[in-house]
Design a protein around this motif. Structure first.
Motif, PDB file in Angstrom:
ATOM      1  N   ASP A   1       0.569  -7.929   0.387  1.00 16.94           N
ATOM      2  CA  ASP A   1       1.223  -9.006  -0.356  1.00 16.94           C
ATOM      3  C   ASP A   1       0.788  -9.136  -1.809  1.00 16.94           C
ATOM      4  OD1 ASP A   1       2.743  -9.778   1.895  1.00 16.94           O
ATOM      5  OD2 ASP A   1       1.009 -10.818   2.697  1.00 16.94           O
ATOM      6  N   VAL A   2      -0.237  -8.393  -2.245  1.00 13.71           N
ATOM      7  CA  VAL A   2      -0.633  -8.475  -3.651  1.00 13.71           C
ATOM      8  C   VAL A   2       0.294  -7.601  -4.487  1.00 13.71           C
ATOM      9  CG1 VAL A   2      -3.052  -8.952  -3.100  1.00 13.71           C
ATOM     10  CG2 VAL A   2      -2.343  -6.622  -3.611  1.00 13.71           C
ATOM     11  N   THR A   3       0.343  -7.881  -5.758  1.00 13.14           N
ATOM     12  CA  THR A   3       1.194  -7.090  -6.651  1.00 13.14           C
ATOM     13  C   THR A   3       0.402  -5.924  -7.246  1.00 13.14           C
ATOM     14  OG1 THR A   3       0.630  -8.379  -8.606  1.00 13.14           O
ATOM     15  CG2 THR A   3       2.543  -9.135  -7.299  1.00 13.14           C
ATOM     16  N   VAL A   4       1.140  -5.015  -7.825  1.00 13.56           N
ATOM     17  CA  VAL A   4       0.531  -3.867  -8.509  1.00 13.56           C
ATOM     18  C   VAL A   4      -0.428  -4.369  -9.586  1.00 13.56           C
ATOM     19  CG1 VAL A   4       1.050  -1.921 -10.049  1.00 13.56           C
ATOM     20  CG2 VAL A   4       2.439  -2.298  -7.988  1.00 13.56           C
ATOM     21  N   ALA A   5      -0.014  -5.365 -10.354  1.00 14.42           N
ATOM     22  CA  ALA A   5      -0.862  -5.902 -11.423  1.00 14.42           C
ATOM     23  C   ALA A   5      -2.147  -6.508 -10.866  1.00 14.42           C
ATOM     24  CB  ALA A   5      -0.095  -6.939 -12.237  1.00 14.42           C
ATOM     25  N   VAL A   6      -2.035  -7.302  -9.811  1.00 10.56           N
ATOM     26  CA  VAL A   6      -3.220  -7.939  -9.223  1.00 10.56           C
ATOM     27  C   VAL A   6      -4.163  -6.889  -8.631  1.00 10.56           C
ATOM     28  CG1 VAL A   6      -4.014  -9.466  -7.368  1.00 10.56           C
ATOM     29  CG2 VAL A   6      -2.101 -10.151  -8.822  1.00 10.56           C
ATOM     30  N   ALA A   7      -3.597  -5.831  -8.051  1.00 10.24           N
ATOM     31  CA  ALA A   7      -4.417  -4.760  -7.475  1.00 10.24           C
ATOM     32  C   ALA A   7      -5.096  -3.924  -8.555  1.00 10.24           C
ATOM     33  CB  ALA A   7      -3.558  -3.866  -6.585  1.00 10.24           C
ATOM     34  N   GLY A   8      -4.622  -4.053  -9.792  1.00 10.29           N
ATOM     35  CA  GLY A   8      -5.239  -3.327 -10.894  1.00 10.29           C
ATOM     36  C   GLY A   8      -4.820  -1.875 -11.004  1.00 10.29           C
TER      37      GLY A   8
ATOM     38  N   ALA B   1       6.004   1.885  12.570  1.00 13.98           N
ATOM     39  CA  ALA B   1       4.676   1.376  12.210  1.00 13.98           C
ATOM     40  C   ALA B   1       4.721   0.867  10.772  1.00 13.98           C
ATOM     41  CB  ALA B   1       3.631   2.476  12.343  1.00 13.98           C
ATOM     42  N   ASP B   2       3.824  -0.049  10.465  1.00 13.10           N
ATOM     43  CA  ASP B   2       3.665  -0.509   9.089  1.00 13.10           C
ATOM     44  C   ASP B   2       2.938   0.566   8.292  1.00 13.10           C
ATOM     45  OD1 ASP B   2       4.870  -2.997   9.524  1.00 13.10           O
ATOM     46  OD2 ASP B   2       2.976  -3.886  10.188  1.00 13.10           O
ATOM     47  N   MET B   3       2.951   0.400   6.984  1.00 12.56           N
ATOM     48  CA  MET B   3       2.261   1.334   6.115  1.00 12.56           C
ATOM     49  C   MET B   3       1.145   0.620   5.358  1.00 12.56           C
ATOM     50  SD  MET B   3       5.503   3.451   4.593  1.00 12.56           S
ATOM     51  CE  MET B   3       6.608   2.038   4.520  1.00 12.56           C
ATOM     52  N   VAL B   4       0.153   1.389   4.970  1.00 10.97           N
ATOM     53  CA  VAL B   4      -0.962   0.877   4.182  1.00 10.97           C
ATOM     54  C   VAL B   4      -1.062   1.727   2.920  1.00 10.97           C
ATOM     55  CG1 VAL B   4      -2.689   2.311   5.368  1.00 10.97           C
ATOM     56  CG2 VAL B   4      -3.405   0.208   4.231  1.00 10.97           C
ATOM     57  N   VAL B   5      -1.429   1.077   1.813  1.00 12.75           N
ATOM     58  CA  VAL B   5      -1.645   1.771   0.547  1.00 12.75           C
ATOM     59  C   VAL B   5      -3.136   1.707   0.234  1.00 12.75           C
ATOM     60  CG1 VAL B   5      -1.157   1.783  -1.926  1.00 12.75           C
ATOM     61  CG2 VAL B   5       0.666   1.230  -0.304  1.00 12.75           C
ATOM     62  N   ARG B   6      -3.710   2.883  -0.056  1.00  7.34           N
ATOM     63  CA  ARG B   6      -5.118   2.966  -0.456  1.00  7.34           C
ATOM     64  C   ARG B   6      -5.191   3.284  -1.944  1.00  7.34           C
ATOM     65  NH1 ARG B   6      -5.352   5.373   4.415  1.00  7.34           N
ATOM     66  NH2 ARG B   6      -5.204   7.469   3.581  1.00  7.34           N
ATOM     67  N   TYR B   7      -6.065   2.571  -2.619  1.00  8.68           N
ATOM     68  CA  TYR B   7      -6.287   2.781  -4.041  1.00  8.68           C
ATOM     69  C   TYR B   7      -7.781   2.667  -4.308  1.00  8.68           C
ATOM     70  CZ  TYR B   7      -6.207   1.882  -9.083  1.00  8.68           C
ATOM     71  OH  TYR B   7      -6.431   1.933 -10.432  1.00  8.68           O
ATOM     72  N   GLN B   8      -8.333   3.679  -4.924  1.00  9.86           N
ATOM     73  CA  GLN B   8      -9.759   3.729  -5.234  1.00  9.86           C
ATOM     74  C   GLN B   8     -10.611   3.491  -3.989  1.00  9.86           C
ATOM     75  OE1 GLN B   8     -10.251   1.070  -8.615  1.00  9.86           O
ATOM     76  NE2 GLN B   8      -9.703   2.725 -10.021  1.00  9.86           N
ATOM     77  N   GLY B   9     -10.194   4.104  -2.882  1.00  7.52           N
ATOM     78  CA  GLY B   9     -10.982   4.069  -1.653  1.00  7.52           C
ATOM     79  C   GLY B   9     -10.868   2.808  -0.819  1.00  7.52           C
ATOM     80  N   ARG B  10      -9.971   1.896  -1.195  1.00  3.96           N
ATOM     81  CA  ARG B  10      -9.843   0.671  -0.388  1.00  3.96           C
ATOM     82  C   ARG B  10      -8.378   0.433  -0.021  1.00  3.96           C
ATOM     83  NH1 ARG B  10      -8.362  -3.504  -4.114  1.00  3.96           N
ATOM     84  NH2 ARG B  10      -8.663  -2.777  -6.234  1.00  3.96           N
ATOM     85  N   ASN B  11      -8.192  -0.149   1.149  1.00  3.48           N
ATOM     86  CA  ASN B  11      -6.849  -0.529   1.581  1.00  3.48           C
ATOM     87  C   ASN B  11      -6.456  -1.808   0.863  1.00  3.48           C
ATOM     88  OD1 ASN B  11      -6.973   1.597   3.329  1.00  3.48           O
ATOM     89  ND2 ASN B  11      -7.174   0.365   5.169  1.00  3.48           N
TER      90      ASN B  11
ATOM     91  N   GLU C   1       6.129  -3.164  -1.175  1.00  5.49           N
ATOM     92  CA  GLU C   1       7.240  -2.526  -1.883  1.00  5.49           C
ATOM     93  C   GLU C   1       6.840  -1.156  -2.432  1.00  5.49           C
ATOM     94  OE1 GLU C   1       9.757  -6.351  -3.527  1.00  5.49           O
ATOM     95  OE2 GLU C   1       7.842  -5.894  -4.500  1.00  5.49           O
ATOM     96  N   VAL C   2       5.605  -1.033  -2.876  1.00  5.89           N
ATOM     97  CA  VAL C   2       5.107   0.267  -3.342  1.00  5.89           C
ATOM     98  C   VAL C   2       5.160   1.275  -2.197  1.00  5.89           C
ATOM     99  CG1 VAL C   2       3.061   1.523  -4.140  1.00  5.89           C
ATOM    100  CG2 VAL C   2       3.660  -0.685  -5.171  1.00  5.89           C
TER     101      VAL C   2
ATOM    102  N   VAL D   1       7.001   2.343 -10.174  1.00  6.44           N
ATOM    103  CA  VAL D   1       6.968   1.015  -9.558  1.00  6.44           C
ATOM    104  C   VAL D   1       6.909  -0.001 -10.692  1.00  6.44           C
ATOM    105  CG1 VAL D   1       5.862   1.865  -7.451  1.00  6.44           C
ATOM    106  CG2 VAL D   1       4.438   1.002  -9.309  1.00  6.44           C
ATOM    107  N   LEU D   2       7.032  -1.257 -10.342  1.00  9.09           N
ATOM    108  CA  LEU D   2       6.910  -2.338 -11.326  1.00  9.09           C
ATOM    109  C   LEU D   2       5.595  -3.070 -11.114  1.00  9.09           C
ATOM    110  CD1 LEU D   2      10.534  -3.774 -11.122  1.00  9.09           C
ATOM    111  CD2 LEU D   2       9.606  -2.182 -12.816  1.00  9.09           C
ATOM    112  N   ASP D   3       5.048  -3.618 -12.173  1.00 12.12           N
ATOM    113  CA  ASP D   3       3.787  -4.347 -12.027  1.00 12.12           C
ATOM    114  C   ASP D   3       3.939  -5.591 -11.160  1.00 12.12           C
ATOM    115  OD1 ASP D   3       5.182  -5.897 -13.893  1.00 12.12           O
ATOM    116  OD2 ASP D   3       3.526  -5.993 -15.328  1.00 12.12           O
TER     117      ASP D   3
END
Length: 87
Positions: free
Chosen positions: A62-69, A48-58, A29-30, A21-23
């Motif tokens: 609309d945030v970017t990969v960089a902002v999500a850390g 249905a829509d999709m959700v991405v979980r990272y480090q235990g949180r949804n 998009e991820v 993916v891109l930052d």
């Protein structure tokens, strides 16, 4: 934009995959990039829509990969959003 390789697993799949993916990609998009390798192949399509979980949180779609850390080679999990449930 900088490339960020992530380890991704779609709920219901038995395979983890390395996805580039891109930052600057949004979390929406991820999810789509992960789904393109799985949905309709090993996991059935859903309306249905999709959700991405990272480090235990949804993550907000609309945030970017960089902002999500999300750092290179981190694990992310993608799942369907149940109708009536806000991600």
């Amino acid at each position: 934009p900088q490339p960020v390789p992530i380890n991704a697993k779609f709920e219901g799949d038995f395979v983890t995959q390395l996805v580039l993916v891109l930052d600057t990609d949004t979390i929406r998009e991820v999810a789509a990039k992960v789904a393109q390798h799985v949905v309709g192949k090993r996991v059935p399509k859903r309306d249905a829509d999709m959700v991405v979980r990272y480090q235990g949180r949804n993550l907000s779609p609309d945030v970017t990969v960089a902002v999500a850390g999300i750092a290179p080679l981190q694990n992310v999990y993608v799942d369907w959003v149940e109708k009536g449930v806000t991600p």
